[in-house]
Each structure stands twice: as structure tokens, then as C-alpha cells.
Enzyme design. Structure first.
Site, PDB file in Angstrom:
ATOM      1  N   ASP A 315     -67.895  55.500  33.466  1.00 53.33           N
ATOM      2  CA  ASP A 315     -67.682  54.670  34.652  1.00 53.33           C
ATOM      3  C   ASP A 315     -66.194  54.406  34.890  1.00 53.33           C
ATOM      4  O   ASP A 315     -65.413  54.267  33.943  1.00 53.33           O
ATOM      5  CB  ASP A 315     -68.410  53.340  34.458  1.00 53.33           C
ATOM      6  CG  ASP A 315     -68.311  52.434  35.663  1.00 53.33           C
ATOM      7  OD1 ASP A 315     -68.808  52.829  36.737  1.00 53.33           O
ATOM      8  OD2 ASP A 315     -67.724  51.337  35.551  1.00 53.33           O
ATOM      9  N   GLU A 369     -66.934  59.504  36.595  1.00 54.73           N
ATOM     10  CA  GLU A 369     -66.942  58.910  37.932  1.00 54.73           C
ATOM     11  C   GLU A 369     -65.473  58.723  38.321  1.00 54.73           C
ATOM     12  O   GLU A 369     -64.814  57.785  37.872  1.00 54.73           O
ATOM     13  CB  GLU A 369     -67.671  57.567  37.949  1.00 54.73           C
ATOM     14  CG  GLU A 369     -67.810  57.007  39.347  1.00 54.73           C
ATOM     15  CD  GLU A 369     -67.644  55.495  39.439  1.00 54.73           C
ATOM     16  OE1 GLU A 369     -67.881  54.955  40.538  1.00 54.73           O
ATOM     17  OE2 GLU A 369     -67.274  54.854  38.445  1.00 54.73           O
TER      18      GLU A 369
END
EC number: 2.4.1.18
Length: 649
Positions: A315, A369
Site C-alpha cells: 500500500d 500501489e
């Protein structure tokens, strides 16, 4: 009197590797471990707190008294405190009482605990990750399913809101109950993998799991570590891979968490320009500190080894790599080269990728990401890259959703939003994400991002899915998008499964199911998904008609599919250039009645030996309105490919 006995699981080499940032299995050493000392069963505790004056174990076994069970500091200056307490067993609640240099007593949960309580200042539990796995067959051959040359279609799930059987926001299904319902659904829908939004322990439900306090603990909201393992085991037994969201980018400032763990900036960077995240009001790991690198890389190894995860989606990589992320001028400091790259974070990510791929080979995937154009993100570290297996294709996502918001009459002015991705789609190994971030915070659900009336919205979304599934790259779809969830995602309640009683929603779900099976069954759509030889534009510039045509090519010369998108709400008779000696057949039509379409048949009504679109031959086809049509080149004149059938339960 100290009732803690001396004991250690650390060798001198363990300590050396920890201090060098090279110990990748710290979960075997730190934390609470059930052991036997001198014939007596008990628990060994160890914690890193180099700036503490004293560390005690407090818990329900000593009335949370910080005077009775004081740990011993190691002699080697490592900052490790450890000791053995007899008579303790599984389920014991505990924390560390850390006395700072100023004399303050901080009550901290264990950074390496395997389970936590469910309350605001949660304590840790003495626990275990022992489990008798039954997924040997999957684990032995999973490299085939996780390969860059395999079909990868991911269903992104927030476990607290995928399905509920109660309106109580604090009542969740157990991992085992989820397995009973989720596994057959994923199998029927044809997704190859699931991705769980963070299931590491987190205190605040509205964070969706992205504000983690217990990095080594499966959240107890849904059950025990073994319950989560059961869910993963069942998915594996049914041929479904499991990707976990992993958050090494930041952590919250909860009093029982990592923030100022021993009264100093231990896990976070002391400089707020590097150590505090202005958007999320959380703290950023100090990637230049060796012990922190060991903590994080060990954590990645832990989920891949102990929980048999097939991949980690990392993330907020953009925030990690850029010193100026979400910061104004003067709020960040350039690196030694005068630019905005966080060199310590980059080196950490390179080391993380190197370590996990060395340990697990190509049997696992790491996915970034990352929303900028940071170079070489999915290239090997030895070639100067960061070493990820894949990267989210955020540019494709934004351009595609922006295009489909436009009315049909306006689309000619935005035509190349759908062609632009082909300019860079082979720069990295991309995964195309339609994720949770696109259906919250006033952005509207996917179906309501589409232009037009209800019929046009569903037709547009069906065509978008055809475009996504036939475009080079892996796929990711957030839960609910497969059947056209009409409201924005709400983390406090179940998806609107009742919508499936309506044919248009059921039809959309059937379309996604059939696209998944087509994508998986036809190697042309994945074997060259990261290879320039796998894609060719046939018509990219028909702005007036809003028509796009491209070919997907397999390893074999005659293994070719043609994709045609008619993105206006009218029926077109359309002429297409093809190669001499080829014959084509329709295998998929998003306007089919079973998908909720208008049931216009995309018949090929004419083949001509006439040069067209720089090809020696042409075919003419009736194109349904707002639809994606897929043709396959016949291997010979006698070859007859059956249209894809609806898969029955």
C-alpha cells in the site's frame, strides 16, 4: 523479587543480523513463545526497547503490576529485553510496561504478538500460528498460478462488509463462516485470486484496516489465527490464490502501539518532514534504521510463510518513494542529489523484494500501489529497478473512468483516453485496478460513474469490462462491482446482494463471470500480457464513431482474437480490415440478452477481398450499441468455435 528467569532464543548471529537489518525471520525470536525451561512450561518474552530504563511484563496473570515480572536487558547493547515466566499458557493477556528515560511508564502491546484483544487499548495474547495445512497440492504448483504468464483476475474484498448477517456494526462473520460462502462464490465467478484488504490487527474500523497496530496479528474481529488459516486453506484447496494488503508505509499513534515505543522515536523517523504523514495523521517508518528494516521484512516473510499468502499488495508506495508527497514547499528536504526521491525507502523496497523473491521464488507476487511514473518499479533490482512483480496501472484506471463519464456525443473529444495506455503499457508489469478507492468519498459507485440513463449505464459498464478483460495486464475488481452495486461502498454494512433479484444486475454478474472464464480459458489474453507481441491496434482513430478495434495475439501465429468496442448508443454496420486467408467468428457480445443487453446480434455479414485499414481483406459486421464484441480467428474453415455459454451453478 523478579520472578522472571533468564532465557533466550537469540544467538549472537541473530543479534548481529538484527542490528545489520538482515534478519528476516524475527518472528521466530521476538514476541511471546511457549517454551519449556528446566522441565517447567511457560512463556519466553522478548522486546526491542533500547532506550528504556526498565521493561516489565504486565497482564491478567499479575493484576497488571509492573513490579513483579521485570525482563533482563541483553549484555550486547542490542536493546533487547527478554526473560521466561513459568506457568503461563495460551490466551494469557499481556503488555510491556516500558519505563522511559524520563521515568514515564508506557503500556505497550507486543509488536510481534500473534493475537490482540478487540478494544481501544488492546492487550496482546499469548498465541500460536500452529495449523495443520491441507493445501500441499496448491503450494507445490502455485508458481504456475502466480506467474506473470498466468491469468490473474483478482477479487478485492473487505471482509467486514462483503457479507453480513446482522445490522450490528460490531458483529462480523467468522473467517470460517466467510469461507463457507466466499469460496464457492469465487470459484463460480472464475476469479483466480482474492485480495484481502488489511487483515492485520487495527483499532479503528473507519481506517478499513490501513492503520495497523498489530503487524503480526490476524485481526481478532473475525476469529483466531487458525480461523484465518482455514479460510486461506479452503481457497487454496479450490485453486484460488490469496493476496494480502500490506502496509509498511505508516502506522497510527495509538498509545499501545509502535509510536514512541520506548519513549524515543524508535520505529518512526524523528524528523517530522520524513516521519509524519500529513494526510493520514500517522507516523512513517524510519527506513534507514536497520532494526526497523528487519522488523518490516520479517513481517512480509511472516505472512508469506506462516499464512501461505501468495502475494503482498504493498500500500501507498508513492508516499514512501517521494519525500514531497502531500507536502508543500518548505515542508520537505531534498535528498543528497537534490531531488525528491526517498533513497532510504527505495533501498528498503529493493531489499524487501530481493528477500521475498529469494525465499519464495516466482511462487509469490509483490504488487505496488503506485500512482506516479517512478521508473523501473517492476524491473529487477540488479538492473537498477525496485523489484516488484507488478504495479497498479493507475493512469489506465483514471483515463478509462474519465472517458466513460462522458456522454456519447462528447466522447470524440476524449477518444484517446482509451488509447493512451498503449503508449506505456509495456514499461512495467501492470495490474488494472478498479479498486475500493474508486467507489467511496463521494466518487459514486462504478455504475453511477457511467453516462446516460439506466440502460446506457449498464451497457457502458459491460463494455468497460470487455475492454478491461481483453486489455494487456492482470485484472482487479472490487467486491460489488461485479453486479453493479448502486450505492457507494459502506464499510459498516453488507453489500447490496438483494440487487441480484433484478435481471440487469444479474446479467452484469453473469457477464463478469463469463469474461473471467474466457480470460482464463483462452491463453491469448494472458500469455503475452506483458509482451509487446501480444497486442496490435487495428483501428485507434475513429473519433466520430467512437469505435476501437485491436487484436490480442498468442504464442501461435493463428491464435488471434479481435476486440471491437462500439461506444455510441447506436447500431453500426462496420467494415474492418483483416489479413488474407483469415476467417472470423463472434465468441462474445456484451449486448447479449442474458447480460441485460438489447440482444443485437453482431453478425459478420460480408467478407471481401478488398484492401481496408492497411489490410489485404475486409469483413463487415453489425455492431451492437454501447457494446464490446470479441471475435476469434478460425484455425481453418471447418473450425467452429462455440460461443461462450453461461456457466451454471
Amino acid at each position: 523479587m523478579n520472578s522472571v528467569k533468564t532465557y533466550t532464543l537469540f544467538t549472537d548471529h541473530d543479534v548481529y543480523l538484527f542490528k545489520e537489518g538482515k534478519h528476516y525471520k524475527l518472528y521466530d525470536k521476538f514476541g511471546a513463545h511457549s517454551v519449556e525451561k528446566d522441565g517447567v512450561q511457560g512463556v519466553y518474552f522478548s522486546v526491542w526497547a533500547p532506550n528504556a530504563k526498565k521493561v516489565s511484563v504486565i497482564g491478567n496473570f499479575n493484576n497488571w503490576n509492573d513490579k513483579d515480572h521485570i525482563l533482563f536487558p541483553r549484555w550486547d547493547g542490542s536493546g533487547i529485553w527478554e526473560g521466561f515466566i513459568a506457568g503461563l499458557t495460551w490466551g494469557t493477556l499481556y503488555k510491556y510496561a516500558v519505563e522511559t528515560e524520563r521515568g514515564d511508564i508506557l503500556e505497550k502491546s507486543d509488536p510481534y504478538a500473534l493475537s490482540w484483544e478487540q478494544n481501544l487499548q488492546a492487550a496482546s495474547l499469548v498465541s500460536t500460528t500452529w495449523y495443520e495445512w491441507g493445501d500441499e497440492q496448491w503450494m507445490e504448483s502455485r508458481w504456475k498460478n502466480n506467474s506473470l504468464k498466468a491469468p490473474i483476475s483478482v477479487y478485492e474484498i473487505h471482509l467486514a462488509s462483503w457479507l453480513r448477517e446482522s445490522d450490528d456494526p460490531k458483529r462480523f462473520l467468522n473467517y470460517r463462516d466467510i469461507a463457507e460462502k466466499l469460496v464457492p462464490y469465487i470459484k463460480e465467478m472464475g476469479f483466480t485470486h482474492v485480495e484481502f484488504m488489511p487483515i492485520m490487527e487495527y483499532p479503528y474500523d473507519p481506517s478499513w484496516g490501513y492503520q495497523i497496530t498489530g503487524f503480526y496479528a490476524a485481526t481478532s474481529r473475525f476469529g483466531s489465527p487458525q480461523d484465518l488459516m482455514f479460510l486461506i486453506d479452503e481457497l487454496h484447496k479450490n485453486g484460488i490464490g490469496v493476496i494480502l494488503d500490506w502496509v509498511p508505509s505508516h502506522f497510527p499513534g495509538d498509545a499501545n502501539g509502535l509510536h514512541r515505543f520506548d519513549g524515543s522515536y524508535l520505529y518512526e523517523h524523528e524528523d517530522p518532514r520524513k516521519g509524519f504523514h500529513p494526510d493520514w495523521k500517522s507516523y512513517i517508518f524510519n527506513y534507514g534504521r536497520n532494526e526497523v528494516k528487519s522488523f518490516l521484512i520479517s513481517n512480509a516473510m511472516f505472512w508469506l510463510e506462516r499464512y501461505h499468502a501468495d502475494g503482498l499488495r504493498v500500500d501507498a508506495v508513492t508516499s514512501m518513494l517521494h519525500l514531497d508527497y502531500s507536502r508543500n514547499e518548505g515542508e520537505w528536504e531534498p535528498n543528497i542529489y537534490g531531488d525528491n526521491v526517498n533513497l532510504e525507502a527505495k533501498a528498503f523496497l529493493q531489499e524487501f523484494n530481493t528477500a521475498v523473491y529469494k525465499e519464495f521464488g516466482e511462487s509469490i507476487i509483490t504488487i505496488a500501489e503506485e500512482s506516479s511514473d517512478f521508473p523501473l518499479l517492476t524491473k529487477p533490482v540488479h538492473d537498477g529497478g525496485v523489484g516488484f512483480g507488478m504495479k497498479w496501472m493507475m493512469g489506465w484506471m483514471h483515463d478509462t473512468l474519465d472517458y466513460f463519464k462522458e456522454t456519447p456525443d462528447a466522447r470524440k473529444f476524449h477518444h484517446h483516453k482509451l488509447t493512451f495506455a498503449s503508449m506505456y503499457m509495456y514499461n512495467e508489469n501492470y495490474m488494472m485496478p478498479l479498486s475500493h478507492d474508486e467507489v467511496v468519498h463521494g466518487k459514486a459507485s462504478l455504475i453511477y460513474k457511467m453516462s446516460g440513463d439506466e440502460w446506457q449505464k449498464f451497457a457502458n459498464l459491460r463494455a468497460l469490462y470487455v475492454y478491461m478483460y481483453t486489455h494487456p495486464g492482470a485484472k482487479l475488481l472490487f467486491m460489488g462491482d461485479e453486479f453493479g452495486q448502486t450505492s457507494e461502498w459502506n464499510f459498516t454494512q453488507s453489500l447490496d446482494w438483494h440487487l441480484l433479484q433484478y435481471p440487469v444486475h444479474k446479467g452484469l454478474q453473469t457477464l463478469v463471470k463469463d469474461l473471467n472464464h474466457l480470460y482464463r480459458n483462452e491463453s491469448v489474453f494472458y500469455e503475452n500480457q506483458f509482451d509487446k507481441n501480444g497486442f496490435e491496434w487495428i483501428e485507434a482513430d475513429d473519433l466520430d464513431n467512437s469505435v476501437y478495434i485491436y487484436a490480442r495475439k498468442g504464442k501461435k501465429k493463428d491464435d488471434v482474437f479481435m476486440v471491437i468496442l462500439n461506444l455510441k448508443p447506436i447500431v453500426l454496420d462496420y467494415k474492418i480490415g483483416v489479413n488474407a486467408g483469415t476467417h472470423w467468428e463472434v465468441v462474445f457480445n456484451s449486448d447479449d440478452g442474458k447480460y441485460g443487453g438489447s440482444a443485437v446480434e453482431p453478425d459478420i455479414f460480408k467478407e471481401q477481398q478488398e484492401e481496408w485499414m492497411n489490410h489485404p481483406k475486409s469483413i463487415s459486421i453489425k455492431l451492437p450499441p454501447l457494446a464490446g464484441v470479441i471475435l476469434r480467428q478460425k484455425k481453418d474453415k471447418s473450425y467452429k468455435l462455440q460461443r461462450i455459454k453461461q456457466h451454471k451453478k
